[in-house]
Design a protein around this motif. Structure first.
Motif, PDB file in Angstrom:
ATOM      1  N   LYS A 163      -9.389   1.350   4.152  1.00 34.59           N
ATOM      2  CA  LYS A 163      -9.482   0.595   2.551  1.00 34.59           C
ATOM      3  C   LYS A 163      -9.334  -0.923   2.768  1.00 34.59           C
ATOM      4  O   LYS A 163     -10.066  -1.708   1.874  1.00 34.59           O
ATOM      5  N   TYR A 164      -8.745  -1.398   3.857  1.00 34.93           N
ATOM      6  CA  TYR A 164      -8.906  -2.901   4.125  1.00 34.93           C
ATOM      7  C   TYR A 164      -9.981  -3.566   4.892  1.00 34.93           C
ATOM      8  O   TYR A 164      -9.854  -4.586   5.347  1.00 34.93           O
ATOM      9  N   CYS A 211      -5.448   3.322   5.566  1.00 30.67           N
ATOM     10  CA  CYS A 211      -5.551   1.678   5.638  1.00 30.67           C
ATOM     11  C   CYS A 211      -6.485   0.937   6.471  1.00 30.67           C
ATOM     12  O   CYS A 211      -7.098  -0.025   5.887  1.00 30.67           O
ATOM     13  N   GLU A 267       0.919  -1.216  -0.001  1.00 30.36           N
ATOM     14  CA  GLU A 267       0.040  -0.151   0.039  1.00 30.36           C
ATOM     15  C   GLU A 267       0.823   1.143  -0.136  1.00 30.36           C
ATOM     16  O   GLU A 267       0.933   1.958   0.829  1.00 30.36           O
TER      17      GLU A 267
END
Length: 501
Positions: free
Chosen positions: A91-92, A88, A66
């Motif tokens: 997004k994850y 993060c 990433e």
């Protein structure tokens, strides 16, 4: 018994987020990430002092999977790093797994059920597997100075900065000149009426090649990811060259450390013309014994008329100031503690009591028998438990490559336990002891074994004189090892009545 979660991760900083991402990629959905804070980011959520920023090039300060093309400076400010953590988590899709405002008080392994019982103020959480992903720079360390509690003014630690604190027109005393002090001192020098800086040991300082990254360059990095990967590779390689060749393989390449020291001394000479002041700011220990840093503003701060460097040492703190060991008392309205963190000591590593087989508490065991940790992550006394950022885990590579290696190792073990229908995974004593012996043998060839390191007062060292904070191997080797270590170094025990595969 069926635990509350298959995996419990403690810590929602970059370590914990990395483990969560790896678990999802491995198909493990039943996990929770707990953190005492109200949000993600760990050390970057807590450290918001003036001037806080990464002290490595921004290009390396992100996950390899990433990349962040949006850094606005070559050395990213702390607010951007925290925003990257939030990105993060989103997004994850880690938000559903987060249990924030949840402080872990202790954990104990239930050998009859092969589960961890984790105590929190809100009650017990049980989990088959437990991962401590609390960073090593989590618990602020107050100095052990007589009279600190009697100080009548304001006291603030850099790791818990009070943004309501007004320094204008006040006399400020900064205790500590490590990496945090180096960043905060230039920022507050112009705000205070007078600044006294109390230095115990000087820090090695590189010139800082920092600059704003233009918008067109950031756009190029977004449009051409391979370019960003190339920059990341180049900066990581430079770090590896210094830390691995110079620090780890010091006996083979002492000239590299000397070359680095020459660069730092030349930087000091250029910025500080006064010979006496320059001598006071010059480290007496070898480069690498203690964490170095980058700055173009730190040294010039001591040329100001309203800043004084005090090297006599602190005798005591009074209600109105600080008395040095020469008997001189300097008044102070505010104390800024840039005194770092608790690291290699009971209560800090691991960051909460961890009781494994036979009632062995891991922190006490390490304190008595020296730090030891298979691949920097596991010990036989604590089945189903992995400690990210533990003893012998930190290499000279990018911090994120260290986290990814630890997460890869941990999740490999968890998925293998699932494949074998095992409820217990414990590293075997033989491989664990062989790894520990190898680390201690390798450490003898590093810069950390040099006599001058004894005067550095570095958090790399523990009370035994060992330096288990550092893993004396290259980041590339550790990355490869996390993917190739023999899974049979662990013993996987199936639940009673269940066949193993």
């Amino acid at each position: 018994m069926t635990p509350d979660h298959e995996v419990l991760v403690v810590g929602a900083g970059f370590s914990g987020l990395c483990v969560g991402i790896h678990l999802l990629r491995a198909g493990v959905r039943d996990f929770a990430i707990v953190d005492a804070a109200p949000g993600v980011g760990g050390v970057w959520r807590h450290n918001t002092y003036p001037g806080v920023a990464v002290d490595v090039p921004s290009a390396t300060y992100c996950y390899s999977f990433e990349p962040n093309p949006g850094w606005t400076r070559a050395f990213a400010p702390g607010a951007e790093v925290r925003a990257y953590a939030e990105h993060c988590a989103d997004k994850y899709r880690l938000r559903p797994h987060l249990r924030l405002n949840t402080r872990v008080e202790a954990a104990a392994f239930d050998a009859a059920a092969d589960v961890w019982r984790v105590r929190t103020p809100a009650g017990e959480i049980t989990a088959r597997f437990l991962v401590s992903a609390v960073g090593p720079l989590d618990q602020p360390k107050d100095p052990d100075i007589p009279g600190l509690a009697d100080f009548a003014g304001a006291v603030v630690h850099t790791a818990r900065w009070d943004h309501g604190l007004d320094l204008a027109g006040r006399r400020v005393a900064v205790v500590g000149t490590g990496a945090s002090g180096l960043q905060v001192i230039p920022e507050i020098a112009g705000r205070a009426a007078h600044l006294d800086v109390y230095q115990r040991t000087p820090i090695w300082v590189f010139p800082k090649v920092d600059f704003a990254i233009p918008a067109p360059v950031r756009a190029l990095l977004r449009a051409a990811p391979p370019v960003g990967r190339l920059v990341r590779l180049a900066t990581a390689a430079a770090s590896e060259a210094i830390m691995v060749l110079g620090i780890v393989h010091y006996r083979r390449a002492p000239f590299l450390v000397r070359a680095v020291e020459a660069v730092c001394r030349a930087h000091l000479r250029r910025q500080v013309p006064d010979r006496r002041l320059r001598r006071a700011l010059s480290p007496r220990y070898a480069f690498g014994c203690k964490r170095p840093s980058f700055s173009n503003r730190y040294y010039p701060t001591f040329l100001r008329d309203d800043v004084e460097l005090v090297t006599a040492g602190i005798e005591r703190i009074t209600p109105g100031g600080i008395v040095d060991r020469d008997g001189v008392e300097r008044p102070a309205d505010v104390l800024v503690l840039a005194t770092g963190f608790r690291t290699l000591e009971i209560g800090a590593m691991p960051p909460f009591p961890v009781t494994g087989l036979g009632g062995v508490e891991l922190g006490a065991f390490w304190d008595e028998h020296r730090y030891q940790n298979y691949e920097g992550l596991a010990v036989p006394q604590a089945p189903n438990f992995w400690l990210m950022n533990g003893p012998y885990s930190v290499t000279g590579a990018s911090w994120f490559s260290i986290l990814e290696a630890g997460a890869t190792h941990t999740v490999r073990c968890i998925t293998e336990a699932r494949r074998r229908r095992a409820t217990r995974a414990a590293v075997r004593q033989g491989p664990h002891d062989a790894f520990t012996a190898d680390m201690r043998r390798r450490m003898k060839g590093t810069i950390l074994a040099q006599p001058s390191c004894a005067s550095s007062r570095s958090y790399y060292f523990d009370r035994h004189g060992d330096a288990p904070y550092v893993r004396p191997q290259s980041g590339l080797y550790v990355w490869r090892r996390s993917r190739t270590f023999d899974l049979d170094d662990y013993e996987f025990t199936p639940a009673k009545g269940q066949p193993s595969s």
